[in-house]
Design a protein around this motif. Structure first.
Motif, PDB file in Angstrom:
ATOM      1  N   GLU A 450      44.147  42.032  20.390  1.00 33.07           N
ATOM      2  CA  GLU A 450      43.925  40.721  19.777  1.00 33.07           C
ATOM      3  C   GLU A 450      43.482  39.658  20.789  1.00 33.07           C
ATOM      4  OE1 GLU A 450      47.441  39.617  17.702  1.00 33.07           O
ATOM      5  OE2 GLU A 450      47.311  41.252  16.245  1.00 33.07           O
ATOM      6  N   PHE A 451      43.675  39.896  22.071  1.00 36.22           N
ATOM      7  CA  PHE A 451      43.312  38.897  23.087  1.00 36.22           C
ATOM      8  C   PHE A 451      41.822  38.971  23.401  1.00 36.22           C
ATOM      9  CE2 PHE A 451      47.829  39.075  23.621  1.00 36.22           C
ATOM     10  CZ  PHE A 451      48.180  37.807  24.043  1.00 36.22           C
ATOM     11  N   LYS A 452      41.247  37.780  23.645  1.00 32.73           N
ATOM     12  CA  LYS A 452      39.820  37.708  23.971  1.00 32.73           C
ATOM     13  C   LYS A 452      39.559  38.306  25.347  1.00 32.73           C
ATOM     14  CE  LYS A 452      36.075  34.381  24.573  1.00 32.73           C
ATOM     15  NZ  LYS A 452      35.708  32.950  24.609  1.00 32.73           N
ATOM     16  N   GLY A 453      38.501  39.100  25.439  1.00 31.73           N
ATOM     17  CA  GLY A 453      38.142  39.716  26.699  1.00 31.73           C
ATOM     18  C   GLY A 453      38.659  41.131  26.866  1.00 31.73           C
ATOM     19  N   VAL A 454      39.447  41.648  25.885  1.00 30.77           N
ATOM     20  CA  VAL A 454      39.967  43.014  25.975  1.00 30.77           C
ATOM     21  C   VAL A 454      38.979  43.963  25.307  1.00 30.77           C
ATOM     22  CG1 VAL A 454      41.829  44.558  25.273  1.00 30.77           C
ATOM     23  CG2 VAL A 454      42.352  42.217  26.018  1.00 30.77           C
ATOM     24  N   GLU A 455      38.550  44.954  26.071  1.00 26.53           N
ATOM     25  CA  GLU A 455      37.608  45.936  25.513  1.00 26.53           C
ATOM     26  C   GLU A 455      38.347  47.088  24.839  1.00 26.53           C
ATOM     27  OE1 GLU A 455      33.895  48.799  26.997  1.00 26.53           O
ATOM     28  OE2 GLU A 455      34.968  47.525  28.418  1.00 26.53           O
ATOM     29  N   LYS A 456      39.369  47.620  25.486  1.00 31.22           N
ATOM     30  CA  LYS A 456      40.130  48.745  24.931  1.00 31.22           C
ATOM     31  C   LYS A 456      41.495  48.777  25.590  1.00 31.22           C
ATOM     32  CE  LYS A 456      40.381  52.335  22.218  1.00 31.22           C
ATOM     33  NZ  LYS A 456      40.383  52.164  20.748  1.00 31.22           N
ATOM     34  N   SER A 457      42.500  49.216  24.828  1.00 36.07           N
ATOM     35  CA  SER A 457      43.860  49.307  25.394  1.00 36.07           C
ATOM     36  C   SER A 457      44.435  50.683  25.086  1.00 36.07           C
ATOM     37  CB  SER A 457      44.762  48.208  24.805  1.00 36.07           C
ATOM     38  OG  SER A 457      44.857  48.334  23.407  1.00 36.07           O
ATOM     39  N   ILE A 471      36.718  43.264  29.647  1.00 30.55           N
ATOM     40  CA  ILE A 471      35.269  43.023  29.697  1.00 30.55           C
ATOM     41  C   ILE A 471      34.992  42.118  30.896  1.00 30.55           C
ATOM     42  CG2 ILE A 471      33.293  42.058  28.453  1.00 30.55           C
ATOM     43  CD1 ILE A 471      34.829  42.579  25.850  1.00 30.55           C
ATOM     44  N   PRO A 472      34.275  42.588  31.909  1.00 36.42           N
ATOM     45  CA  PRO A 472      34.125  41.799  33.154  1.00 36.42           C
ATOM     46  C   PRO A 472      33.364  40.497  32.952  1.00 36.42           C
ATOM     47  CG  PRO A 472      32.730  43.754  33.200  1.00 36.42           C
ATOM     48  CD  PRO A 472      33.606  43.898  31.997  1.00 36.42           C
ATOM     49  N   GLU A 473      32.481  40.428  31.952  1.00 37.67           N
ATOM     50  CA  GLU A 473      31.725  39.193  31.739  1.00 37.67           C
ATOM     51  C   GLU A 473      32.590  38.088  31.138  1.00 37.67           C
ATOM     52  OE1 GLU A 473      30.801  42.147  30.696  1.00 37.67           O
ATOM     53  OE2 GLU A 473      29.109  42.632  32.021  1.00 37.67           O
ATOM     54  N   ASN A 504      49.107  46.691  32.556  1.00 40.02           N
ATOM     55  CA  ASN A 504      48.181  46.993  33.646  1.00 40.02           C
ATOM     56  C   ASN A 504      46.753  46.695  33.183  1.00 40.02           C
ATOM     57  OD1 ASN A 504      46.966  47.925  35.931  1.00 40.02           O
ATOM     58  ND2 ASN A 504      47.457  50.078  35.624  1.00 40.02           N
ATOM     59  N   LEU A 505      46.152  45.618  33.745  1.00 39.57           N
ATOM     60  CA  LEU A 505      44.784  45.231  33.403  1.00 39.57           C
ATOM     61  C   LEU A 505      43.803  45.801  34.434  1.00 39.57           C
ATOM     62  CD1 LEU A 505      46.424  43.239  31.650  1.00 39.57           C
ATOM     63  CD2 LEU A 505      44.646  41.539  32.081  1.00 39.57           C
ATOM     64  N   ILE A 506      42.675  46.348  33.929  1.00 41.86           N
ATOM     65  CA  ILE A 506      41.653  46.958  34.796  1.00 41.86           C
ATOM     66  C   ILE A 506      40.319  46.295  34.492  1.00 41.86           C
ATOM     67  CG2 ILE A 506      40.463  49.092  35.404  1.00 41.86           C
ATOM     68  CD1 ILE A 506      42.983  50.598  34.475  1.00 41.86           C
ATOM     69  N   ARG A 507      39.709  45.761  35.533  1.00 36.96           N
ATOM     70  CA  ARG A 507      38.391  45.111  35.393  1.00 36.96           C
ATOM     71  C   ARG A 507      37.421  45.808  36.342  1.00 36.96           C
ATOM     72  NH1 ARG A 507      35.596  40.860  37.988  1.00 36.96           N
ATOM     73  NH2 ARG A 507      34.229  39.684  36.570  1.00 36.96           N
ATOM     74  N   GLU A 508      36.365  46.325  35.742  1.00 39.54           N
ATOM     75  CA  GLU A 508      35.386  47.098  36.542  1.00 39.54           C
ATOM     76  C   GLU A 508      33.990  46.533  36.306  1.00 39.54           C
ATOM     77  OE1 GLU A 508      34.121  51.784  37.255  1.00 39.54           O
ATOM     78  OE2 GLU A 508      35.024  51.130  35.364  1.00 39.54           O
ATOM     79  N   THR A 509      33.314  46.247  37.414  1.00 38.34           N
ATOM     80  CA  THR A 509      31.942  45.741  37.326  1.00 38.34           C
ATOM     81  C   THR A 509      30.997  46.797  37.897  1.00 38.34           C
ATOM     82  OG1 THR A 509      32.732  43.485  37.623  1.00 38.34           O
ATOM     83  CG2 THR A 509      30.383  43.866  37.965  1.00 38.34           C
ATOM     84  N   ARG A 510      30.009  47.134  37.101  1.00 39.09           N
ATOM     85  CA  ARG A 510      29.046  48.169  37.534  1.00 39.09           C
ATOM     86  C   ARG A 510      27.635  47.580  37.537  1.00 39.09           C
ATOM     87  NH1 ARG A 510      30.826  53.787  34.424  1.00 39.09           N
ATOM     88  NH2 ARG A 510      32.996  53.822  35.158  1.00 39.09           N
TER      89      ARG A 510
END
Length: 516
Positions: A450-457, A471-473, A504-510
């Motif tokens: 439900e939080f903004k910016g979460v792609e998948k949990s 979502i890194p953007e 545990n939050l994971i942010r990955e930029t490719r």
């Protein structure tokens, strides 16, 4: 003597008597007149003297009255003179105050005129400033290309972003410094407590199995037209399941104490061999006495094992009853003993009262022993029991706060919370149905999504960790700390769970590019 002489003699005598009588009367009258005259003269003298005395008294009274009048007049004149003097002084002071007020009034009028001139000057300056400001706004609007509303919104967003980044950096820095010492020490204390606490764990079920010497005993247990099995079920409140299972009878019931009574009674009947209603009733009574004795012994054994003494006999009996009570498949008495040991070990590490910590840990779930008989949650029942049997305020607060319903008021209550979570979260300590397990994991994932910016949990490690792909953007590195805290707070407010859940939050930029 001739008659004539006699009569003459009588007449002489009468005449003499009459003369004597009138002479006496005349004499007495004269004496009386003399006495009356003397009395009148004396009375006249007395009256004259009284008149002279009254006149003298009247003159004295008049004289005293005149003197009093003169004295009163003098005092009145003196008082009037003093009042006139006081009035003159007051009039003089009043005149002085009026003169002072007149001078102040003149001064205020002068100041009011000066203030009015200043106000007029300030108004002219304000008009000049307003005109200058409008000119600056027009020039700023021309240069920036923003309207005032757009500029305000831009500044607010800029300040908000900077404040968020600073807050995230500050939180991260504080957490890093706190964890540097607190995390290491807390892990050491908890790991030492867990390693030194060696307690056997028993997971009870809702059925008990009684082994029979042969299948012929099944018929004797059922009895003629089922009278024996009905008698046993009515006295114990437990269902007896006699099916095709060879040489076994299943006892089914939610009350573990009743189930234990039924098991003991049935085993005694099997050993005795005589199975009839009267014998069943006798064996059930014996089994009840044995279970009561077992409950007291188990309670005393628990207090002896944890070295907690001085507990009221009724609380000891309730501790023994917890041997037959399970929570999520975990034996409550064993759980309470384990919590008591953990509390004692952690209290020793932090310098708290070890005996009191063990006492609070042992009694923290005492309400579960009576929640079948009393209304309310096991926490409210436990608090009522501890107050009834005069336990200390520390123990009462530990019972009341070990699930976070109220704030802990002392270090021992915090230790009880931690020990309860450790015991319940131990792998294998509790069992969950597959449906509730899946539902809990789905709820965790839905909260994060439900939080903004979460792609998948993903809820992993049996729900002990919530791993979230960002979502890194939409979320930068600084905002991740704030987002993790918000998700954790949401989980704490909406879910009930043993132990703790790691967010545990994971942010990955490719960066992807293709060579052609």
């Amino acid at each position: 003597m001739p008659i004539g002489s006699a009569m003459a003699t009588v007449l002489v005598a009468i005449t003499t008597a009459l003369i004597s009588f009138f002479a006496g009367m005349f004499y007495r009258k004269k004496v009386a007149e003399n006495k009356i005259g003397s009395a009148e003269i004396a009375a006249a003298n007395i009256i004259e003297e009284v008149k002279r005395g009254a006149e003298a008294t009247r003159k004295e009274i008049l004289l005293e009255a005149k003197e009093e009048s003169i004295r009163t007049k003098n005092e009145a004149e003196k008082e009037a003179k003093e009042r006139r003097n006081e009035i003159m002084r007051l009039e003089h002071r009043l005149i002085q105050k009026e003169e002072a007020l007149d001078r102040k009034s003149e001064s205020f009028e002068k100041k009011d005129e000066q203030l009015q001139r200043k106000i007029e000057a300030l108004d002219r300056q304000r008009d000049d400033i307003s005109n200058t400001l409008e000119e600056h706004k027009t020039e700023l609007k021309r240069i920036s290309g923003f309207s005032p509303e757009q500029a305000k919104e831009y500044l607010i967003n800029l300040i908000k972003t900077e404040a968020t980044m600073e807050a995230a950096a500050l939180i991260k820095d504080i957490e890093a410094k706190a964890k540097l010492e607190a995390d290491r020490r807390a892990k050491k204390i908890i790991s030492n407590a867990i390693q030194r606490c060696a307690v056997d764990h028993v997971a009870e079920t809702t059925v008990s199995v009684v082994t029979l010497p042969n299948d012929e005993m099944k018929g004797r247990i059922i009895g003629r037209e089922g009278r024996n099995i009905r008698m046993l079920e009515s006295l114990t409140g437990i269902d007896l399941i006699i099916d095709d299972t060879p040489e076994a009878v299943i006892l089914s019931g939610f009350d573990p104490i009743r189930r234990e009574i039924a098991r003991i009674a049935l085993e005694k009947l099997i050993l005795d061999g005589r199975v009839h209603p009267a014998r069943i009733e006798e064996m059930v009574e014996k089994a009840k006495k044995e279970v009561d004795l077992m409950i007291r012994e188990e309670g005393e054994a628990a207090t002896f094992e944890t070295s907690v003494h001085g507990i009221h006999a009724e609380l000891v009996r309730l501790l023994g009853k917890m041997k037959f009570r399970t929570s999520y498949g975990q034996n409550v008495l064993k759980h309470s003993i384990e919590v008591a040991h953990l509390c004692g070990l952690m209290a020793a590490e932090v310098g708290a009262d070890v005996t009191m910590a063990k006492r609070a840990g042992l009694l923290h779930d005492i309400g579960k022993a009576a929640d079948h008989d009393m209304e309310g949650s096991h926490i409210s029942i436990g608090v009522s029991l501890c107050k009834k049997y005069r336990e200390s305020d520390i123990v009462i607060n530990a019972v009341e706060s070990h699930h976070g319903d109220v704030e802990p008021s002392n270090i021992i209550s915090v230790l009880v919370q931690a020990a309860d979570a450790i015991s319940a979260a131990r792998p294998g300590a509790r069992r969950e149905t597959l449906e509730s397990y899946i539902k809990r994991l789905q709820t965790l994932e839905s909260i994060a999504d439900e939080f903004k910016g979460v792609e998948k949990s993903f809820a992993i490690q049996a729900g002990r960790e919530l791993r979230i792909i960002i979502i890194p953007e939409d979320v930068d590195d600084a905002s991740m700390t704030v987002l993790a805290r918000e998700i954790a707070k949401r989980i704490e407010n909406e879910l009930e769970y043993p132990g703790q859940i790691k967010v545990n939050l994971i942010r990955e930029t490719r960066a992807i590019e293709y060579a052609k």
